[in-house]
Structures are given as C-alpha cells and as structure tokens.
Design a protein around this motif. Structure first.
Motif, short mmCIF file in Angstrom:
data_model
loop_
_atom_site.label_atom_id
_atom_site.label_comp_id
_atom_site.label_asym_id
_atom_site.label_seq_id
_atom_site.Cartn_x
_atom_site.Cartn_y
_atom_site.Cartn_z
N ARG A 158 0.83 -1.20 0.00
CA ARG A 158 0.00 0.00 0.00
C ARG A 158 0.87 1.25 0.00
O ARG A 158 0.56 2.23 -0.71
CB ARG A 158 -0.94 0.01 1.20
N GLU A 159 1.96 1.25 0.76
CA GLU A 159 2.87 2.40 0.79
C GLU A 159 3.49 2.64 -0.59
O GLU A 159 3.62 3.80 -1.03
CB GLU A 159 3.96 2.17 1.83
N ILE A 160 3.88 1.57 -1.26
CA ILE A 160 4.45 1.71 -2.60
C ILE A 160 3.41 2.29 -3.56
O ILE A 160 3.71 3.18 -4.36
CB ILE A 160 4.96 0.35 -3.11
N ALA A 161 2.18 1.78 -3.48
CA ALA A 161 1.11 2.28 -4.35
C ALA A 161 0.83 3.75 -4.08
O ALA A 161 0.62 4.54 -5.02
CB ALA A 161 -0.15 1.45 -4.16
N GLU A 162 0.81 4.15 -2.80
CA GLU A 162 0.57 5.55 -2.46
C GLU A 162 1.68 6.45 -2.98
O GLU A 162 1.41 7.54 -3.51
CB GLU A 162 0.43 5.69 -0.94
N GLU A 163 2.92 5.99 -2.87
CA GLU A 163 4.05 6.78 -3.38
C GLU A 163 4.00 6.86 -4.90
O GLU A 163 4.30 7.92 -5.49
CB GLU A 163 5.37 6.18 -2.92
N ALA A 164 3.64 5.76 -5.54
CA ALA A 164 3.54 5.76 -7.01
C ALA A 164 2.45 6.73 -7.47
O ALA A 164 2.64 7.48 -8.44
CB ALA A 164 3.23 4.35 -7.50
N TYR A 165 1.33 6.73 -6.78
CA TYR A 165 0.23 7.62 -7.14
C TYR A 165 0.62 9.08 -6.90
O TYR A 165 0.35 9.96 -7.74
CB TYR A 165 -1.01 7.26 -6.34
N SER A 166 1.29 9.34 -5.77
CA SER A 166 1.75 10.70 -5.46
C SER A 166 2.76 11.19 -6.49
O SER A 166 2.72 12.35 -6.93
CB SER A 166 2.35 10.74 -4.06
N SER A 167 3.68 10.33 -6.90
CA SER A 167 4.69 10.70 -7.89
C SER A 167 4.04 11.07 -9.22
O SER A 167 4.45 12.03 -9.88
CB SER A 167 5.68 9.55 -8.09
N SER A 170 6.87 7.04 -10.94
CA SER A 170 5.62 6.34 -10.67
C SER A 170 5.61 4.97 -11.34
O SER A 170 5.25 3.97 -10.72
CB SER A 170 4.44 7.18 -11.17
N ILE A 171 6.03 4.92 -12.59
CA ILE A 171 6.05 3.66 -13.32
C ILE A 171 7.03 2.68 -12.68
O ILE A 171 6.74 1.49 -12.56
CB ILE A 171 6.39 3.91 -14.80
N GLU A 172 8.18 3.18 -12.25
CA GLU A 172 9.16 2.31 -11.60
C GLU A 172 8.61 1.73 -10.29
O GLU A 172 8.84 0.56 -9.97
CB GLU A 172 10.44 3.09 -11.34
N LEU A 173 7.86 2.54 -9.56
CA LEU A 173 7.26 2.05 -8.31
C LEU A 173 6.17 1.02 -8.58
O LEU A 173 6.08 0.01 -7.88
CB LEU A 173 6.70 3.23 -7.50
N TRP A 174 5.36 1.24 -9.60
CA TRP A 174 4.36 0.22 -9.95
C TRP A 174 5.05 -1.07 -10.36
O TRP A 174 4.56 -2.17 -10.09
CB TRP A 174 3.44 0.71 -11.07
N GLY A 175 6.22 -0.93 -11.00
CA GLY A 175 6.99 -2.12 -11.36
C GLY A 175 7.45 -2.89 -10.13
O GLY A 175 7.49 -4.12 -10.13
N ARG A 176 7.82 -2.17 -9.06
CA ARG A 176 8.17 -2.84 -7.81
C ARG A 176 6.99 -3.60 -7.25
O ARG A 176 7.14 -4.68 -6.66
CB ARG A 176 8.66 -1.81 -6.78
N LEU A 177 5.82 -3.06 -7.44
CA LEU A 177 4.62 -3.68 -6.89
C LEU A 177 4.19 -4.92 -7.68
O LEU A 177 3.82 -5.94 -7.10
CB LEU A 177 3.48 -2.66 -6.87
N PHE A 178 4.26 -4.82 -9.01
CA PHE A 178 3.72 -5.89 -9.85
C PHE A 178 4.79 -6.82 -10.43
O PHE A 178 4.45 -7.85 -11.01
CB PHE A 178 2.89 -5.29 -10.99
N GLY A 179 6.06 -6.47 -10.29
CA GLY A 179 7.11 -7.38 -10.74
C GLY A 179 7.73 -6.96 -12.06
O GLY A 179 7.31 -6.00 -12.71
N GLU A 180 8.72 -7.72 -12.46
CA GLU A 180 9.53 -7.36 -13.62
C GLU A 180 8.76 -7.39 -14.93
O GLU A 180 9.19 -6.81 -15.93
CB GLU A 180 10.73 -8.30 -13.73
N GLN A 181 7.61 -8.04 -14.95
CA GLN A 181 6.82 -8.08 -16.18
C GLN A 181 6.01 -6.81 -16.40
O GLN A 181 5.44 -6.61 -17.46
CB GLN A 181 5.90 -9.31 -16.18
#
Length: 269
Positions: free
Chosen positions: A234-243, A252-263
């Motif tokens: 949730r913290e990663i998603a909030e930071e991605a949304y804020s970015s 933001s895209i890099e943070l979503w990548g951390r959340l969902f993986g290398e794909q």
C-alpha cells in the motif's frame, strides 16, 4: 489516467489477461471433467464457476473451478470435511493422471498447462437472494464453510456492468499482486472487497488499487507476515500515485513495477 501512466497499465493487463482462446480451452477442460464426474452415482451435479466464468482470471495463476455436489442422501454427506476432500481425490485419481490436494480442493493438472480445481460440496439450502448455498470444506479441512457460487457470479457480473471495464481490470491487477506477494488475500476475497468498495463508481486504476488495499486490510483476516506485505505494498502504491500526481511519471512507473514485478513495463510509450 493520462495516456502516460495508462499505457504501462494497459500493456501489463494485456500480458496477464487470458485470451479468449485460452479461456475457451480451459473451460472446455472443465466441462469434460464435469461430465466424467457426473457419471458417478455419488455426484449429484457439477457447477463450473470461479474466475474463468467471471472473466477475472489471470495467466499463470488462475484455474477452472468445479463445485462437485455430493448427493445429500449419500453417506458421504455425513463424513467430515477432510474425508470429503479425500473422497473427491480418490474419485478423480481413477481417471486423471495428475491429481493433488490443495487446501480444501482437489487439483487436476493437464500437460497443456490447464489446471482444474474440484471442490466437494453438499447442498445446504437456499439463501435470501434465492441462490443455492453449499457446505464446503474449510481451507484447513478441519471444518466447514458456506459458499453460494451463483450469488458471487451475479455480484461480479452486475458490478462490471455498472462500473465498467476498470472493475475487472482492478481485480486482475490485485489478484496478480496477491499471488506474487504470498497471497495476503485469496482471489475470492479480492472480488468481495472490490464489490464492497465500489458500489456506484470506480476511480482510475492507480487510486482504485490503493482503495482496494485499504478495503482488504479492513475486511480480510490476515496474519502478521502477510499483513506486513499488504501494508508495504500500500505504501508503494501511495508513493507511485503521489509521484504521478506531482509529474514524476517515470518514478511512478518504476514504483508500480516494484509492486507488480519485472513483467510490468518500466518505460513510457
């Protein structure tokens, strides 16, 4: 979403969403197995349900779900839940080559990659919405739970019709997240949480993900290690949304990548 943030989400969703042909192949496997099971005298009927039917399935992790209803008059209806799972497994091993018990279901795996989960069930009556209710083994096979598959199918169908495509997209995204983070919430629990969270409208996907994480935290019984995974996500998603809101789309895209993986695509198209 702006096209900059939407493009990677859409590309990722195309990657994890089953094609029509993949879904058709899996469902045909389920129908064939259902017909074989229904030839058994102790099986009253089989119901194909789950994410394949509700179009919330994801590649790699989703399977076809069959509810095998045991005749209530049969002696099997009086055994404990663990014995019911074992009985279903023994029935399937008579005709299928790769059969495994997975929690409260019996999993049949085929060489082409299709997996079918068979859940033994006993009809328990009709609920207030006029849907059939079944008694199924609990996930630990030590007791029983209740399940109304058609009620769940209708909930998701009606929500998708009311809220639009983003409703099922959100469910697929969060199912992928859960499967790749130790499964803090089951697919069924994610669908219920999404249905409860968004009754009249659904926001753009980045914000909807955060809201769904909050709903899962409130409504799902999660142990400490899995809760930590949820809170960190949730913290990663909030930071991605804020970015994204502050204009740093690449971060933001890099943070979503951390959340969902290398794909998850790590670039702006």
């Amino acid at each position: 979403m702006t096209h900059q943030i939407a493009d990677p989400f859409d590309a990722f969703l195309r990657h994890i969403t089953l094609s029509d042909s993949e879904k058709a192949t899996a469902l045909e496997r389920g129908r064939r197995l259902s017909r074989r099971l229904e030839q058994r005298p102790e099986v009253r009927e089989c119901l194909i349900t789950g994410s394949m039917v509700r179009s919330t399935a994801i590649r790699k992790f989703s399977d076809v779900d069959i509810v095998a209803v045991i005749e209530s008059s049969n002696q099997l209806s009086r055994i404990n839940s663990a014995a019911l799972v074992t009985t279903v497994a023994n029935i399937l091993r008579e005709t299928e080559s790769d059969v495994q018990v997975s929690e409260n279901a019996v999993r049949v795996m085929y060489p082409d990659g299709v997996t079918v989960d068979v859940l033994g069930a006993i009809h328990a009556g009709i609920n207030s919405t006029a849907d059939d209710v079944y008694r199924i083994p609990s996930s630990d096979r030590k007791g029983w739970a209740t399940y109304a598959p058609e009620e769940q199918n209708r909930r998701i169908r009606e929500a998708a019709a009311s809220l639009g495509d983003n409703f099922k997209k959100l469910i697929r995204l969060c199912k992928w997240w859960s499967k790749t983070h130790g499964q803090p919430a089951s697919s069924y629990e994610i669908e219920i949480a999404a249905h409860e969270s968004f009754r009249t409208e659904i926001p753009e996907l980045p914000l909807a993900i955060i809201e769904l994480f909050n709903s899962i935290k409130r409504s799902v019984d999660i142990d400490s290690p899995k809760m930590s995974a949820l809170l960190e996500s949730r913290e990663i998603a909030e930071e991605a949304y804020s970015s994204w809101q502050t204009g740093d789309v690449q971060k933001s895209i890099e943070l979503w990548g951390r959340l969902f993986g290398e794909q998850y695509p790590n670039f702006i198209t």
